[in-house]
Design an enzyme around this catalytic site. Structure first.
Site, PDB file in Angstrom:
ATOM      1  N   LYS A  14       0.825  -1.221   0.000  1.00 38.15           N
ATOM      2  CA  LYS A  14       0.000   0.000   0.000  1.00 38.15           C
ATOM      3  C   LYS A  14       0.846   1.252   0.000  1.00 38.15           C
ATOM      4  CE  LYS A  14      -2.228  -0.971   3.714  1.00 38.15           C
ATOM      5  NZ  LYS A  14      -2.440  -0.394   4.979  1.00 38.15           N
ATOM      6  N   ARG A  89     -10.924   1.011   7.930  1.00 38.56           N
ATOM      7  CA  ARG A  89     -10.471  -0.345   8.258  1.00 38.56           C
ATOM      8  C   ARG A  89     -11.624  -1.191   8.782  1.00 38.56           C
ATOM      9  NH1 ARG A  89      -4.818   0.540   8.401  1.00 38.56           N
ATOM     10  NH2 ARG A  89      -3.630  -0.895   9.602  1.00 38.56           N
ATOM     11  N   ARG A 128      10.908  -6.449   6.270  1.00 36.47           N
ATOM     12  CA  ARG A 128      10.756  -5.020   5.946  1.00 36.47           C
ATOM     13  C   ARG A 128      11.617  -4.116   6.820  1.00 36.47           C
ATOM     14  NH1 ARG A 128       4.918  -2.461   5.112  1.00 36.47           N
ATOM     15  NH2 ARG A 128       4.606  -2.767   7.334  1.00 36.47           N
ATOM     16  N   ARG A 163      10.039  -1.395  11.961  1.00 38.41           N
ATOM     17  CA  ARG A 163       8.907  -0.862  12.735  1.00 38.41           C
ATOM     18  C   ARG A 163       8.580  -1.794  13.894  1.00 38.41           C
ATOM     19  NH1 ARG A 163       4.254   0.461   8.480  1.00 38.41           N
ATOM     20  NH2 ARG A 163       3.119  -0.769   9.999  1.00 38.41           N
ATOM     21  N   ARG A 174      -2.638  -8.481  13.196  1.00 34.23           N
ATOM     22  CA  ARG A 174      -3.095  -7.504  12.207  1.00 34.23           C
ATOM     23  C   ARG A 174      -3.849  -8.195  11.069  1.00 34.23           C
ATOM     24  NH1 ARG A 174       2.105  -4.560  10.520  1.00 34.23           N
ATOM     25  NH2 ARG A 174       0.764  -3.162   9.367  1.00 34.23           N
TER      26      ARG A 174
HETATM   27  P1  AMP Z   1      -0.585   0.706   9.080  1.00 31.12           P
HETATM   28  O1  AMP Z   1       0.636   1.590   9.025  1.00 31.12           O
HETATM   29  O2  AMP Z   1      -1.672   1.141   8.152  1.00 31.12           O
HETATM   30  O3  AMP Z   1      -0.245  -0.749   8.922  1.00 31.12           O
HETATM   31  O4  AMP Z   1      -1.204   0.872  10.556  1.00 31.12           O
HETATM   32  C1  AMP Z   1      -0.452   0.575  11.699  1.00 31.12           C
HETATM   33  C2  AMP Z   1      -1.370   0.467  12.913  1.00 31.12           C
HETATM   34  O5  AMP Z   1      -2.065   1.719  13.109  1.00 31.12           O
HETATM   35  C3  AMP Z   1      -2.486  -0.561  12.803  1.00 31.12           C
HETATM   36  O6  AMP Z   1      -2.064  -1.879  13.125  1.00 31.12           O
HETATM   37  C4  AMP Z   1      -3.513  -0.006  13.791  1.00 31.12           C
HETATM   38  O7  AMP Z   1      -3.115  -0.256  15.133  1.00 31.12           O
HETATM   39  C5  AMP Z   1      -3.388   1.503  13.585  1.00 31.12           C
HETATM   40  N1  AMP Z   1      -4.313   1.987  12.539  1.00 31.12           N
HETATM   41  C6  AMP Z   1      -4.007   2.529  11.322  1.00 31.12           C
HETATM   42  N2  AMP Z   1      -5.103   2.881  10.642  1.00 31.12           N
HETATM   43  C7  AMP Z   1      -6.156   2.538  11.444  1.00 31.12           C
HETATM   44  C8  AMP Z   1      -7.575   2.617  11.286  1.00 31.12           C
HETATM   45  N3  AMP Z   1      -8.144   3.111  10.183  1.00 31.12           N
HETATM   46  N4  AMP Z   1      -8.343   2.175  12.318  1.00 31.12           N
HETATM   47  C9  AMP Z   1      -7.803   1.681  13.455  1.00 31.12           C
HETATM   48  N5  AMP Z   1      -6.474   1.548  13.648  1.00 31.12           N
HETATM   49  C10 AMP Z   1      -5.643   1.969  12.645  1.00 31.12           C
END
Ligand code: AMP
Length: 217
Positions: A14, A89, A128, A163, A174
């Protein structure tokens, strides 16, 4: 004006695809994960709670994410559209987004769905490495995506980091929350005829070209 959503399981690419599209169409790439991570680095009680929740791989509560997103999309750089990465999400967030947009007479134009199988995603996650300064992403298990010098960013020479949530346990959590909460969002947009599906194993540039064909229609 292009309001685009990008939906995918963790590690489907993404971030890289969003960067390419955001440069091509000159619209901001808005990652709720990045917005929340930035907030989690603030050394206060809320920042610490956020960091714990994100490290565990659980979703952050809807009110927090929606407020963070609402504030970001009201910025002046969003007036010609934006690319949402990681939001909505779950179905409640999808409804909230519809309401936020319809209040200002807008709607979502396209939803890009990148699909990828569990094992490919797991290998990508555990290999990663990312650059905290310029955001470049590498993978130590992939010859085409390794940095030239181990642990150093090719673009800006900063030391690369892993990360906190890029490990197998967090990945499983996740992925489970993706299956449970995000698959219904994909169905929601499929029924609205907004969904364009792509194979997340393809190179990001190739996917971006296919997405561009759709955006030009
Ligand atoms: P990402 O970088 O998109 O993989 O997001 C990392 C973490 O941020 C996720 O595992 C969630 O804990 C939180 N997060 C990101 N976007 C959302 C969302 N739309 N709703 C809830 N938690 C989110």
């Amino acid at each position: 004006m292009k309001n685009i959503i990008l939906i995918a399981p963790p590690a489907a690419g993404k971030g890289t695809l969003s960067d390419i599209l955001s440069n091509r169409y000159n619209i901001p790439h808005i990652s709720t994960g990045e917005l929340l991570r930035e907030r989690s680095y603030v050394d206060d009680e809320f920042g610490i709670d956020l960091l714990c929740m994100m490290k565990s791989g659980k979703l952050v509560d809807d009110d927090t994410v929606i407020n963070v997103l609402k504030e970001r999309i009201s910025s002046s750089d969003c007036k010609n559209g934006y690319l949402l990465d990681g939001f909505p999400r779950n179905i409640n967030q999808a409804y909230s987004l519809d309401n936020i947009l319809s209040d200002v007479g807008l709607s979502i134009d396209y939803v890009i769905y990148l699909d990828i199988d569990y094992n490919t995603a797991l290998e990508r996650i555990t290999g990663r490495m990312s650059c905290p300064k310029c955001g470049a992403i590498y993978n130590k298990y992939n010859m085409l995506r390794k940095p030239k010098v181990e642990g150093i960013c090719d673009r800006c020479s900063s030391p690369l980091i892993t990360r906190a949530d890029d490990n197998e346990d967090t990945f499983k959590q996740r992925y489970d929350s993706y299956i449970e909460c995000t698959l219904p969002v994909i169905e929601y947009y499929r029924q609205k005829n907004k969904l364009a599906e792509f194979d997340g194993r393809l190179e990001s540039e190739q996917i971006a070209d296919m997405v561009s064909d759709i955006l030009m229609r």
